[in-house]
Enzyme design. Sequence first.
Site, mmCIF file in Angstrom:
data_model
loop_
_atom_site.group_PDB
_atom_site.id
_atom_site.type_symbol
_atom_site.label_atom_id
_atom_site.label_comp_id
_atom_site.label_asym_id
_atom_site.label_seq_id
_atom_site.Cartn_x
_atom_site.Cartn_y
_atom_site.Cartn_z
ATOM 1 N N ASP A 170 108.939 39.579 31.826
ATOM 2 C CA ASP A 170 109.716 39.513 33.070
ATOM 3 C C ASP A 170 109.309 38.277 33.870
ATOM 4 O O ASP A 170 108.240 38.240 34.463
ATOM 5 C CB ASP A 170 109.458 40.782 33.884
ATOM 6 C CG ASP A 170 110.473 40.996 34.988
ATOM 7 O OD1 ASP A 170 111.275 40.084 35.243
ATOM 8 O OD2 ASP A 170 110.445 42.074 35.601
ATOM 9 N N HIS A 177 121.772 42.563 30.695
ATOM 10 C CA HIS A 177 121.223 42.176 31.991
ATOM 11 C C HIS A 177 121.260 40.664 32.190
ATOM 12 O O HIS A 177 121.638 40.176 33.258
ATOM 13 C CB HIS A 177 119.789 42.694 32.083
ATOM 14 C CG HIS A 177 119.165 42.576 33.426
ATOM 15 N ND1 HIS A 177 119.676 43.177 34.548
ATOM 16 C CD2 HIS A 177 118.038 41.916 33.833
ATOM 17 C CE1 HIS A 177 118.906 42.902 35.592
ATOM 18 N NE2 HIS A 177 117.917 42.130 35.190
#
Length: 452
Positions: free
Chosen positions: A266, A360
């Site tokens: 991330d 995403h």
Amino acid sequence: MDEPDTTVDPDAATATTATTAAATTAAPAAPTTPTAPTAPTTGVSRRTLLGSAGAGLALGATGGALAADAAATHRNTGSAVPAGSAAPTLGTAATPFHGPHQAGILQPQQARALLAAFDLADGAGRDGLRTLMRTWSATAALLAEGKPAGEHENQIALDAGPCALTVTFGFGPSLFDRTGLADRRPAALTPLPDFPGDALDRSRGDGDLWVQIGADDALVAFHALRVLQRQAAGLASLRWQMSGFHRTPGATARPMTGRNLMGQVDGTNNPKPTDPDFTARVFAAGPECPDWLTGGTYAVVRRIRMLLDNWESLPTDRQERVIGRRKSDGAPLSGGSESTPVALDAVNPDGTFAIPADAHVRVAAPAANGGAAMLRRGFSYHDGLLPDGSPDAGLLFVAYQADPARGFVPVQRKLSRGDGLSRFLRHEASGLYAVPPGAPQGGYVGQALLDG
């Protein structure tokens, strides 16, 4: 939770955090203000005080104090520790409180974080807020150097160094009405709209004053919040508090992009402080920005619970299609390595898109959101189990931006309607705060607003 490609990676802030690295060995002198907390021990480090507290205690703390952090240098500067050089110990890293921007914005995430909001006491008004911000700023400056807090020092972190402590302050929309400053509230400081799928607990969001505390030691972070809370007595009361964590510096053999609780890398391919538009994206300025906030920013705070039981029931290849990246190394499904730009037009041999339509990374791509970007500085959290036995765990999302109406709001609207990842998330708390610029030596955060 936003796709990293739309956000700014604070771990990449090598140019901006150079002063932090210098501070790991020599902290600046504590500021002197008319209302700064004072105590006979001011100017003496917490670690030095321990030496006079008893040899037994000192020996008991030696193991933690001497734990070498081989990643401390690249944590603060982005560079590796030179071969044969002595790496600073984990507790010695220090970030100066004073400067053009508040500490805790451009620095990498620390291992521990406490987020909290306070409501101003009835009748405190502008004068009470001024007194509180003077006291809090002076205290935060002392703690950032590893010194005792002065007023209300409780010795919780007596045997620790500064541990990269940062304290960041923000003002909520409601604060301006309560202090007679409604005419000086920024136009961009409007409560966030409701988004599809929100399940907000209003008691755990908003608030007049917001505080972000980060440190590489949990006791150092708790100590800072406890002191600030006691110093606020009679002027402000705690509204909500949340605890988070991030990878501890030195936990990996080399600097690596962190992972969230879903196991996903991330923070890949984020814009860097060296990018020409970095300042314009993150820091407030221009004709619509009041003078007192110029050089400051806006912080969006969201508590996002991850439905981990549901997520972990998916096979890895399904998880990767939801995100659009490989789980093992963060590389996009369109090919390459972690740092390879996502190719949204790439197709598989069967003619299907390599990045699914609701992935995403596709829904949150900057090109699909008018180039919107945020400096993201989030922390994971885990608060036990819910009544149904599922983990109360997820992300304490913190994002800094020049204008939330052009940053977080349009991106979140799109994510909430078309992002496949949203099926595995619950947004449970929310807040928006104006974060003033940093305080100069002898000054305090918010001074241009409160003294102007």
